[in-house]
Design an enzyme around this catalytic site. Structure first.
Site, PDB file in Angstrom:
ATOM      1  N   PRO A 170       5.200  42.698  11.463  1.00  0.00           N
ATOM      2  CA  PRO A 170       5.042  43.216  12.817  1.00  0.00           C
ATOM      3  C   PRO A 170       4.556  42.124  13.763  1.00  0.00           C
ATOM      4  O   PRO A 170       3.781  41.265  13.364  1.00  0.00           O
ATOM      5  CB  PRO A 170       3.954  44.293  12.684  1.00  0.00           C
ATOM      6  N   GLU A 190     -22.954  36.689   3.019  1.00  0.00           N
ATOM      7  CA  GLU A 190     -22.002  35.751   3.626  1.00  0.00           C
ATOM      8  C   GLU A 190     -22.276  34.331   3.149  1.00  0.00           C
ATOM      9  O   GLU A 190     -21.346  33.557   2.906  1.00  0.00           O
ATOM     10  CB  GLU A 190     -22.068  35.830   5.150  1.00  0.00           C
ATOM     11  N   HIS A 212     -20.614  33.796  -0.154  1.00  0.00           N
ATOM     12  CA  HIS A 212     -19.184  33.485  -0.023  1.00  0.00           C
ATOM     13  C   HIS A 212     -19.000  32.020   0.357  1.00  0.00           C
ATOM     14  O   HIS A 212     -18.232  31.287  -0.256  1.00  0.00           O
ATOM     15  CB  HIS A 212     -18.560  34.317   1.105  1.00  0.00           C
ATOM     16  N   THR A 250       6.184  39.718  15.184  1.00  0.00           N
ATOM     17  CA  THR A 250       6.781  38.390  15.133  1.00  0.00           C
ATOM     18  C   THR A 250       7.894  38.232  16.163  1.00  0.00           C
ATOM     19  O   THR A 250       8.578  37.220  16.178  1.00  0.00           O
ATOM     20  CB  THR A 250       7.347  38.093  13.736  1.00  0.00           C
ATOM     21  N   LYS A 269      10.546  40.591  17.004  1.00  0.00           N
ATOM     22  CA  LYS A 269      11.878  41.132  16.735  1.00  0.00           C
ATOM     23  C   LYS A 269      12.431  41.859  17.962  1.00  0.00           C
ATOM     24  O   LYS A 269      13.576  41.656  18.359  1.00  0.00           O
ATOM     25  CB  LYS A 269      11.821  42.083  15.526  1.00  0.00           C
ATOM     26  N   GLY A 316      10.938  41.182   9.328  1.00  0.00           N
ATOM     27  CA  GLY A 316       9.780  40.303   9.305  1.00  0.00           C
ATOM     28  C   GLY A 316       8.537  41.095   9.658  1.00  0.00           C
ATOM     29  O   GLY A 316       8.636  42.246  10.068  1.00  0.00           O
TER      30      GLY A 316
HETATM   31  N1  LIG Z   1       8.309  34.122  18.994  1.00  0.00           N
HETATM   32  C1  LIG Z   1       7.634  34.612  20.035  1.00  0.00           C
HETATM   33  N2  LIG Z   1       7.593  33.916  21.195  1.00  0.00           N
HETATM   34  C2  LIG Z   1       6.915  34.396  22.236  1.00  0.00           C
HETATM   35  N3  LIG Z   1       6.244  35.551  22.234  1.00  0.00           N
HETATM   36  C3  LIG Z   1       6.232  36.272  21.120  1.00  0.00           C
HETATM   37  C4  LIG Z   1       6.935  35.836  19.958  1.00  0.00           C
HETATM   38  N4  LIG Z   1       6.760  36.755  19.007  1.00  0.00           N
HETATM   39  C5  LIG Z   1       6.006  37.733  19.527  1.00  0.00           C
HETATM   40  N5  LIG Z   1       5.677  37.446  20.799  1.00  0.00           N
HETATM   41  C6  LIG Z   1       4.842  38.265  21.669  1.00  0.00           C
HETATM   42  O1  LIG Z   1       4.433  39.402  20.957  1.00  0.00           O
HETATM   43  C7  LIG Z   1       4.879  40.587  21.603  1.00  0.00           C
HETATM   44  C8  LIG Z   1       5.264  41.623  20.574  1.00  0.00           C
HETATM   45  O2  LIG Z   1       6.402  41.213  19.885  1.00  0.00           O
HETATM   46  P1  LIG Z   1       7.512  42.235  19.459  1.00  0.00           P
HETATM   47  O3  LIG Z   1       7.202  43.598  19.926  1.00  0.00           O
HETATM   48  O4  LIG Z   1       8.818  41.676  19.816  1.00  0.00           O
HETATM   49  O5  LIG Z   1       7.285  42.174  17.898  1.00  0.00           O
HETATM   50  P2  LIG Z   1       8.066  42.975  16.799  1.00  0.00           P
HETATM   51  O6  LIG Z   1       8.372  41.996  15.739  1.00  0.00           O
HETATM   52  O7  LIG Z   1       9.168  43.735  17.395  1.00  0.00           O
HETATM   53  O8  LIG Z   1       6.928  43.906  16.292  1.00  0.00           O
HETATM   54  P3  LIG Z   1       7.069  45.348  15.636  1.00  0.00           P
HETATM   55  O9  LIG Z   1       7.617  45.115  14.276  1.00  0.00           O
HETATM   56  O10 LIG Z   1       5.654  45.788  15.637  1.00  0.00           O
HETATM   57  O11 LIG Z   1       7.950  46.143  16.533  1.00  0.00           O
HETATM   58  C9  LIG Z   1       6.021  40.146  22.464  1.00  0.00           C
HETATM   59  O12 LIG Z   1       6.165  40.971  23.569  1.00  0.00           O
HETATM   60  C10 LIG Z   1       5.606  38.749  22.864  1.00  0.00           C
HETATM   61  O13 LIG Z   1       4.729  38.789  23.958  1.00  0.00           O
HETATM   62 ZN   LIG Z   2     -18.109  39.912   1.287  1.00  0.00          ZN
END
Ligand SMILES: Nc1ncnc2c1ncn2[C@@H]1O[C@H](COP(=O)(O)OP(=O)(O)OP(=O)(O)O)[C@@H](O)[C@H]1O
Ligand SMILES: [Zn+2]
Length: 662
Positions: free
Chosen positions: A202, A423, A426, A204, A206, A200
């Protein structure tokens, strides 16, 4: 290396100790003078490599407060000095006599100096050999995973910390249960996946999810990033993999987390130079380790990637990452829940409606939302406020979207005026287009690299876009440029980013979404993704020159039409545009309500003719079905791509105000 360093240290120390201790170094002239004045008790003359004279003065005499001094002399002086000293002995003035020691270099030092380069070569050679064998422990322990590359801990994170990813959490529950009670699963012969792939965009969550599994199961969590695997020296990556799994197995049950697995797991053979590279070795090692996994071993590999499409198919074969879990951008409800999670410990004003914040942030990831709350808290602290109020949240959202305000950037009046018209163009085009999202905000305050920006926001999350919406968006993107041309008869570079985005959208319409009559509903080229949804674009052309020409023509036609539409809207509503610019110059930022007021006289452009995809098909005589927007219930999983991000809908006056969602 340590051996070499130790040897060097010894040599240096010896140099220091063999050189005369207790003799102060003084000017040669003083020594010569002392000899001439018969102040010297005894002398020691060293010739050879080290031309040096040491003298001990008679009692009562001293040079620079010392009775023992030394000085150097130049080549020819040696004989003279010896003669002089001999004379002094003869005349009885040098009672202690003198000695001459032809001194060459310390033999030990000499030997070392010859051996040292050889030693160095041997050490380097051993190091390289070691790397080539890919062996961590074969010669020395280079390649043993460094503590900072692999981190190990037992996280305190729980599933409760992850909001808005219920499906993913559900899938991971099983993994957690297996780690807790492997026996229960083994007893009934259940096969547990060796690897889980989380994919998914970045931010989100993971990493957060993977940590939560470990936290819930109470098992150690080993993590390493894929890009750390791929190291400069040949073989280190592969040895790291082996080492990581050795550690994890020794502490099983455990979770091994590999972030950015695409860095290692790209299609083999796709590496630079056509193939047999480091990455490939590392990937092979990873596959070997996974195959060697004993289910009873209790080690589960969780990997994360933003680019599942480029992973080597071998990784996705059964018995490897056979569980793949999509981690999408959260929908509105999810965003609200994430906001609630991160709001803990941050006092917000009673009138703050987190639901409204969730509504205003389509396309934001958990990380973005976390960022918004954090920025808002920082702003509140900076303003010495006790509570986070709507004003801070508002500014925080803008910051996350486009970077902090640039108060220091001073625009000339002329540039300000151009930005306002750009702007304004737009915004006005969006307001007059029947299929455009409403304009949420227009500002001519600089933020990040943008001189100003316009933000349109859908009323709710959207998972797909219609052709008419895309056409309207093209017109909206061209609105800034059209306004510059209409008003100043001389466009600026400010529209560069708009042009780039519009071209990407138009190209996607032609080659991916089959939205032109001439090329039809056919996919051309092998785009790995859609620029329209804010993903990384890697366009590979695999069609003929002829088709390429057609594609370019159609792209040009789409942009031209959009440009014309924008132009017409602006000409028709020139008064509104001028009025909007005056307001913008005065207030700098206009919100939704203020804009609605200004746009009241605007008449929406009529709908485009019915589209059948081909002139040969006649449109149905029945009117199009209009869907009551509010009541559409999205079936689970229909939002495969997640809501389109709001980020790229923000049209800024300068390119790259912020890397958008990709
Ligand atoms: N579903 C969620 N619920 C709560 N907090 C979230 C959630 N998703 C992201 N966060 C917040 O965003 C921060 C970064 O998320 P995380 O590092 O797990 O993302 P990632 O998907 O692993 O990103 P990357 O692909 O960049 O490694 C987390 O430490 C948390 O604070
Ligand atoms: Zn523009």
């Amino acid at each position: 290396m340590w051996i070499v360093l130790a040897v060097l240290a010894v040599v240096l120390l010896m140099q220091v100790f063999t050189s005369s201790e207790g003799y102060k170094k003084v000017d040669t002239s003083k020594v010569v003078q002392a000899i001439a004045q018969n102040h010297v008790q005894s002398a020691e003359l060293t010739t050879g490599d080290e031309q040096n004279i040491k003298i001990e003065l008679k009692s009562g005499q001293e040079i620079e407060g010392k009775t023992k001094v030394q000085a150097g002399y130049i080549d020819g002086q040696g004989e003279n000095l010896a003669d002089t000293l001999q004379d002094k002995v003869a005349s009885g003035d040098l009672e202690g006599g003198y000695t001459v020691s032809p001194k060459s270099q310390n033999p030990f030092v000499g030997m070392l100096l010859t051996i040292l380069p050889l030693l160095l070569i041997i050490v380097v050679f051993l190091f390289l050999m070691n790397q080539m064998q890919g062996g961590g422990s074969r010669v020395m322990n280079f390649g043993k995973s460094k503590a900072k590359l692999i981190s190990k801990d037992t996280p305190k994170t729980t599933f409760a910390d992850v909001a808005g990813s219920d499906e993913a959490v559900e899938e991971l529950h099983e993994i957690k249960e297996f780690l807790q009670e492997p026996g229960k699963f083994q007893a009934v012969g259940a096969k547990i996946p060796k690897g889980v792939l989380l994919y998914g965009p970045p931010g989100t969550g993971k990493t957060l999810l993977a940590r939560a599994v470990a936290g819930e199961a109470g098992v150690p969590f080993y993590s390493i990033s894929g890009s750390d695997f791929v190291e400069m020296f040949v073989g280190v990556g592969a040895s790291r993999v082996r080492d990581l799994f050795e550690q994890a197995k020794a502490n099983a049950p455990a979770i091994v987390f590999v972030d950015e697995i695409d860095a290692v797991g790209r299609h083999r053979g796709a590496g630079m130079g056509g193939g047999h590279d480091e990455r490939e070795q590392t990937l092979n090692q990873l596959l070997v380790e996974m195959d060697g996994f004993d289910v009873k071993g209790g080690v589960i590999l969780i990997a994360a990637t933003n680019r599942p499409d480029i992973l080597d198919p071998a990784l996705l074969r059964p018995g490897r990452f056979d569980r793949q879990i999509a981690v999408d951008r959260p929908d509105m409800q999810g965003r609200l829940e994430i906001l609630k999670v991160h709001q803990k410990g941050k006092p917000v004003a009673p009138d703050v409606d987190l639901g409204a914040v969730a509504r205003r942030t389509p396309g934001f990831t958990g990380a973005d939302l976390n960022n918004v709350l954090n920025e808002a808290a920082l702003l509140a602290a900076r303003g010495n406020a006790k509570l986070i109020d709507n004003k801070f949240l508002d500014e925080a959202i803008d910051r996350v979207v486009a970077g902090p305000q640039k108060r220091t950037r001073i625009m000339s009046d002329k540039e300000k005026m151009i930005t306002a018209y750009h702007e304004g163009g737009h915004a006005l085009v969006a307001a007059a287009s029947p299929n455009s999202d409403p304009v949420h905000k227009v500002t001519i305050l600089s933020r990040g690299r943008a001189l100003g920006y316009t933000m349109v926001l859908p009323e709710e999350d959207k998972y797909s876009t219609t052709r008419n919406e895309m056409l309207d968006r093209l017109a909206y993107m061209m609105g800034g440029r059209a306004a510059e041309e209409l008003v100043f008869h001389d466009p600026t570079t400010g529209a560069g980013d708009d042009i780039e985005k519009a071209t990407g959208t138009a190209r996607a319409m032609v080659t991916q979404y089959g939205m032109t009559e001439r090329l039809g509903a056919i996919k051309f080229g092998s785009d790995q993704s859609e620029p329209f949804l804010g993903k990384e674009m890697s366009h590979q052309r695999d069609y003929s020159e002829e088709v390429a020409g057609l594609v370019d023509e159609e792209v040009k036609k789409l942009i031209e039409t959009a440009h014309n539409e924008a132009w017409e809207i602006l000409v028709e509503n020139r008064d509104v545009l001028d009025n909007l610019v005056l307001e913008l110059l005065e207030k700098e930022t206009l919100n939704k309500e203020e804009l609605a007021e200004i746009f009241r006289p605007v008449v929406k452009r009529p709908a485009r003719p019915a589209w059948t995809g081909s002139a040969r098909r006649t449109p149905s005589t029945r009117p199009p079905v209009s869907v009551p927007v509010k009541n559409v219930q999205l079936a689970n999983g229909s939002g495969e791509n997640g809501p389109t991000t709001s980020l790229e809908k923000i049209i800024s006056t300068e390119p790259g105000d912020r890397p958008t969602a990709e």
